[in-house]
Design an enzyme around this catalytic site. Structure first.
Site, mmCIF file in Angstrom:
data_model
loop_
_atom_site.group_PDB
_atom_site.id
_atom_site.type_symbol
_atom_site.label_atom_id
_atom_site.label_comp_id
_atom_site.label_asym_id
_atom_site.label_seq_id
_atom_site.Cartn_x
_atom_site.Cartn_y
_atom_site.Cartn_z
ATOM 1 N N ASN A 46 59.562 -39.917 -63.307
ATOM 2 C CA ASN A 46 59.975 -41.201 -62.757
ATOM 3 C C ASN A 46 59.192 -41.488 -61.475
ATOM 4 O O ASN A 46 58.808 -40.582 -60.733
ATOM 5 C CB ASN A 46 61.487 -41.284 -62.545
ATOM 6 C CG ASN A 46 62.081 -40.190 -61.696
ATOM 7 O OD1 ASN A 46 61.650 -39.045 -61.727
ATOM 8 N ND2 ASN A 46 63.119 -40.546 -60.937
ATOM 9 N N ALA A 50 59.773 -49.034 -53.325
ATOM 10 C CA ALA A 50 60.701 -49.546 -52.316
ATOM 11 C C ALA A 50 61.394 -50.830 -52.774
ATOM 12 O O ALA A 50 62.525 -51.100 -52.377
ATOM 13 C CB ALA A 50 59.975 -49.782 -50.994
ATOM 14 N N ALA A 51 60.760 -51.597 -53.644
ATOM 15 C CA ALA A 51 61.358 -52.831 -54.149
ATOM 16 C C ALA A 51 62.309 -52.573 -55.317
ATOM 17 O O ALA A 51 62.914 -53.499 -55.826
ATOM 18 C CB ALA A 51 60.263 -53.811 -54.568
ATOM 19 N N TYR A 52 62.450 -51.342 -55.752
ATOM 20 C CA TYR A 52 63.314 -50.877 -56.846
ATOM 21 C C TYR A 52 62.978 -51.474 -58.216
ATOM 22 O O TYR A 52 62.865 -50.726 -59.174
ATOM 23 C CB TYR A 52 64.806 -51.077 -56.532
ATOM 24 C CG TYR A 52 65.281 -50.121 -55.472
ATOM 25 C CD1 TYR A 52 65.299 -48.747 -55.705
ATOM 26 C CD2 TYR A 52 65.689 -50.579 -54.232
ATOM 27 C CE1 TYR A 52 65.714 -47.862 -54.724
ATOM 28 C CE2 TYR A 52 66.102 -49.692 -53.249
ATOM 29 C CZ TYR A 52 66.113 -48.340 -53.504
ATOM 30 O OH TYR A 52 66.526 -47.473 -52.536
ATOM 31 N N GLU A 59 60.799 -41.304 -69.066
ATOM 32 C CA GLU A 59 60.672 -41.469 -70.511
ATOM 33 C C GLU A 59 59.658 -42.558 -70.855
ATOM 34 O O GLU A 59 58.804 -42.385 -71.722
ATOM 35 C CB GLU A 59 62.027 -41.836 -71.140
ATOM 36 C CG GLU A 59 63.097 -40.784 -70.938
ATOM 37 C CD GLU A 59 63.949 -40.987 -69.690
ATOM 38 O OE1 GLU A 59 65.138 -40.649 -69.738
ATOM 39 O OE2 GLU A 59 63.422 -41.474 -68.655
ATOM 40 N N CYS A 92 65.310 -47.213 -71.555
ATOM 41 C CA CYS A 92 64.521 -46.138 -72.171
ATOM 42 C C CYS A 92 64.964 -45.890 -73.605
ATOM 43 O O CYS A 92 64.138 -45.640 -74.480
ATOM 44 C CB CYS A 92 64.606 -44.857 -71.349
ATOM 45 S SG CYS A 92 63.674 -44.987 -69.808
#
Length: 138
Positions: A46, A50-52, A59, A92
């Site tokens: 993963n 910072a902006a998510y 996956e 996913c």
């Protein structure tokens, strides 16, 4: 290599991929390793942002790596995260379904502690190319 050894090899590859996760915000590292129908293995971790919203799961990294190399069929995928077993998120699961409707999903804590699920068990009543009503060459 027998099936059991193959599964453990995949889990170990996911554990190694987990070590490369970029998770400065959540601290929740995830690693994934998938095997395509021809036996090729692709890994992913993963990667947060910072902006998510641009964050991507392990996956999908592994799957997109395989797709970018011309592989379009997943036989199995192993997922390793945290101290306990952690399942793929809904997004996913849908991506796994697109490229591996019959794939095995291995959810593992380590190479000795794992469970195997079908995509149908994790994503019942899923949406796929056949639901679009056309004749698609996927």
């Amino acid at each position: 290599m027998n099936r059991e050894e193959n599964i453990k090899q995949l889990i170990r590859a996911a554990i190694e991929a987990k070590k490369r996760a970029y998770v400065p915000y959540s601290g929740f590292s995830v690693g994934a390793a998938l095997e395509t129908e021809d036996g090729s293995i692709y890994t992913g971790c993963n990667i947060e942002n910072a902006a998510y919203t641009p964050t991507v799961c392990a996956e999908r990294v592994a799957i997109f790596k395989a797709i970018s190399e011309g592989k379009k069929s997943i036989a199995r995928i192993a997922v390793v995260a945290g101290e306990e077993m952690s399942f793929p998120c809904g997004v996913c699961r849908q991506v796994i379904r697109e490229f591996g409707a019959d794939a095995e999903v291995i959810v593992a804590k380590d190479a000795e502690t794992y469970s195997i699920y079908s995509v149908a068990e994790l994503l019942p009543h899923s949406f796929g190319p056949e639901d679009l009503g056309g004749d698609y060459d996927v």
